[in-house]
Write an enzyme that holds these catalytic residues in place. Sequence first.
Site, PDB file in Angstrom:
ATOM      1  N   HIS A   1       0.856  -1.194   0.000  1.00  0.00           N
ATOM      2  CA  HIS A   1       0.000   0.000   0.000  1.00  0.00           C
ATOM      3  C   HIS A   1       0.895   1.248   0.000  1.00  0.00           C
ATOM      4  CE1 HIS A   1      -2.728   3.033   1.678  1.00  0.00           C
ATOM      5  NE2 HIS A   1      -3.732   2.252   1.315  1.00  0.00           N
TER       6      HIS A   1
ATOM      7  N   CYS B   1      -3.750   2.687  -4.375  1.00  0.00           N
ATOM      8  CA  CYS B   1      -4.623   3.539  -3.567  1.00  0.00           C
ATOM      9  C   CYS B   1      -4.634   4.943  -4.166  1.00  0.00           C
ATOM     10  CB  CYS B   1      -4.152   3.570  -2.107  1.00  0.00           C
ATOM     11  SG  CYS B   1      -5.173   4.658  -1.095  1.00  0.00           S
TER      12      CYS B   1
ATOM     13  N   HIS C   1      -7.798   0.635  -4.041  1.00  0.00           N
ATOM     14  CA  HIS C   1      -8.510   1.455  -3.051  1.00  0.00           C
ATOM     15  C   HIS C   1      -8.962   2.697  -3.787  1.00  0.00           C
ATOM     16  CE1 HIS C   1      -6.438   0.116   0.979  1.00  0.00           C
ATOM     17  NE2 HIS C   1      -7.121  -0.844   0.410  1.00  0.00           N
TER      18      HIS C   1
ATOM     19  N   ASP D   1     -12.633   3.400  -0.557  1.00  0.00           N
ATOM     20  CA  ASP D   1     -11.898   3.690   0.665  1.00  0.00           C
ATOM     21  C   ASP D   1     -12.467   4.966   1.266  1.00  0.00           C
ATOM     22  OD1 ASP D   1      -9.966   3.330   2.585  1.00  0.00           O
ATOM     23  OD2 ASP D   1      -8.373   4.286   1.443  1.00  0.00           O
ATOM     24  N   HIS D   2     -12.624   4.952   2.533  1.00  0.00           N
ATOM     25  CA  HIS D   2     -13.146   6.082   3.308  1.00  0.00           C
ATOM     26  C   HIS D   2     -14.482   6.580   2.726  1.00  0.00           C
ATOM     27  CE1 HIS D   2      -8.751   7.033   4.625  1.00  0.00           C
ATOM     28  NE2 HIS D   2      -9.159   5.810   4.954  1.00  0.00           N
TER      29      HIS D   2
ATOM     30  N   TYR E   1     -14.409   5.116   8.060  1.00  0.00           N
ATOM     31  CA  TYR E   1     -15.145   3.896   7.713  1.00  0.00           C
ATOM     32  C   TYR E   1     -16.615   3.964   8.129  1.00  0.00           C
ATOM     33  CZ  TYR E   1     -10.718   2.232   6.138  1.00  0.00           C
ATOM     34  OH  TYR E   1      -9.537   2.117   5.439  1.00  0.00           O
TER      35      TYR E   1
HETATM   36  C1  DNO Z   1      -6.672   3.813   6.383  1.00  0.00           C
HETATM   37  C2  DNO Z   1      -5.811   3.171   5.416  1.00  0.00           C
HETATM   38  C3  DNO Z   1      -4.848   2.183   6.043  1.00  0.00           C
HETATM   39  C4  DNO Z   1      -4.336   1.241   4.970  1.00  0.00           C
HETATM   40  C5  DNO Z   1      -3.394   0.214   5.487  1.00  0.00           C
HETATM   41  C6  DNO Z   1      -2.889  -0.729   4.408  1.00  0.00           C
HETATM   42  O1  DNO Z   1      -7.806   3.925   6.152  1.00  0.00           O
HETATM   43  O2  DNO Z   1      -5.149   4.055   4.601  1.00  0.00           O
HETATM   44  O3  DNO Z   1      -5.487   1.444   6.998  1.00  0.00           O
HETATM   45  O4  DNO Z   1      -5.400   0.632   4.380  1.00  0.00           O
HETATM   46  O5  DNO Z   1      -2.304   0.864   6.020  1.00  0.00           O
HETATM   47  O6  DNO Z   1      -1.908  -1.545   4.904  1.00  0.00           O
END
Ligand code: DNO
Length: 393
Positions: free
Chosen positions: A240, A278, A305, A348-349, A365
Site C-alpha cells: 500500500h 490507492c 482502493h 476507501d473512506h 469507515y
Molecule cells: C486507512 C488506510 C490504512 C491502509 C493500510 C494498508 O484507512 O489508509 O489502513 O489501508 O495501512 O496496509
Amino acid sequence: MEKTWRWFGAKDIITLDMLRQIGVEGIVTALYDVPPGEVWASEAIYSLKDHIEQAGLHWSVVESLPLAEEIKYGAPERDRLIENYKASLSNLGKAGIKTICYNFMPAIDWVRTDLHRKLPDGTYTLYFDKIRFACFDCMILQREGAEKDYTTEELEKVRLLYNRMTEDEKAVLIDTIIVKTQGFIHRSISDGKTDPVQAFKKLLQLYKGVSKIQLRVNLKYFLERVIPVAEEYGITLCIHPDDPPFPVFGLPRIVTGEEDIEWILDAVDSPANGLAFCTGSLSAGIHNDVPALACRFAGRTGFAHLRSTGLLPGGDFIEASHLEGKGALIEVIRILEKQRPHIPMRVDHGRLMLDDVEKNHNPGYSFYGRMFALAQVEGIMAVVQDEIESGKC
Ligand code: DNO
C-alpha cells in the site's frame, strides 16, 4: 472489478447482512486481534472465513497482514518475525485467500489532523492541516530537530496556534494523529492507559539513523524471503502506498510515487510482488499524476482502493468526493476495468453523513458515507463497462 468492503470482524456494527443488501461481493478483513509479528493460525483463519461464507459472501482480501516494526527497521529478531510472516502467508494460501495487502510505513500508518471537517452540506470529511500537524510535531511531541522541516512562516503560525489551543484541543489533536487513526489497524498506540505521546516517541526512536536507502534495503530483504512463499500459493502481496506520500516526523518514506513503486516492483520482479493501487494516498502527493501511475502499474496491481483528495494551499489536503479531486477515479477506473477487470476494489473512506454522525465508526469507515461512495463508483464502473462493450474505449 470485484466490489469489496473493509469489514472489521464480528464486532463491526456494520454487519455482513447489511453489506449483502448494498451489493458488496467480497470482504476485506484481517485477524485484528493477532498482534503484528504473530502467526495467523489456520483455525482462526478458517473460522473467520466460514463466518463470512455463512453470510453468503467470501473473504476476498486480507488487509492488512501487518509487519512487525522490527522487520521495517531491521532488528536482529527480524528473521524469526519473517518466518512467522511466511507461516501466516502459507496458512492464508492454504485457505484459498490470495490477495494480501500490507504497508511499509515506519512507526505510523496514515496521518490526518481532523476527523470531522464540516462541509457546506452538513456532512463531515477527513482533513490534513499542515500547521496543526506541525504544531503536534514541534510543540506537543517536541521532536528533536522538527523545526528544520518547516519554514519560518509556518513555525510562526504553529506558535500562534499552540498559544490559543486549550488543553482539550491538544488532547483531541494527539488522539487524532496517533491514537484514533492507528488503534483500529493493529497499531501499538491504542491502549488508553499508556501515555500515547511517550509511546510514540519511543516508536520514533527505533528509526533513529534509518535512512531511505536503509528502509528500501530492509523492504527488499523482507520481499526476497516472503515472495517465494506467495508464489507457491498463488498469492499477490500488495504493498500500500504511504499515506500521505511525503515524509512525516522525519521518517523515511519509500512508497510515495513512480520512482519508488518502480524500485519496489523491480526489487523482486515477480507477479506475486504487487501493488495496492490507492488513488487516495497517491493523489495527496503533488508530484503524482494518478491516472498516469495507473497506466504504468496496472499490470502489477492486485487490489484497488478508490477515493480522492483535493490539495489545498499551504500543504493541506482534504478527502474529496469520490467523483472529484486529484484521485481522478473516472480515468483510473477506465484503466483498471480494461486492464485488470477481475481484481478486487474497495471504496476507501467515506464522509460521515446521516445516521453515521451518531455512530462510533472507525475514522473514514462510515456506513452511509461509504455506501454513497460505492454507488458513485458503481455508476462509473457501469458507464466504463458500457464503453468497453460498445468499443467506445
Ligand atoms: C486507512 C488506510 C490504512 C491502509 C493500510 C494498508 O484507512 O489508509 O489502513 O489501508 O495501512 O496496509
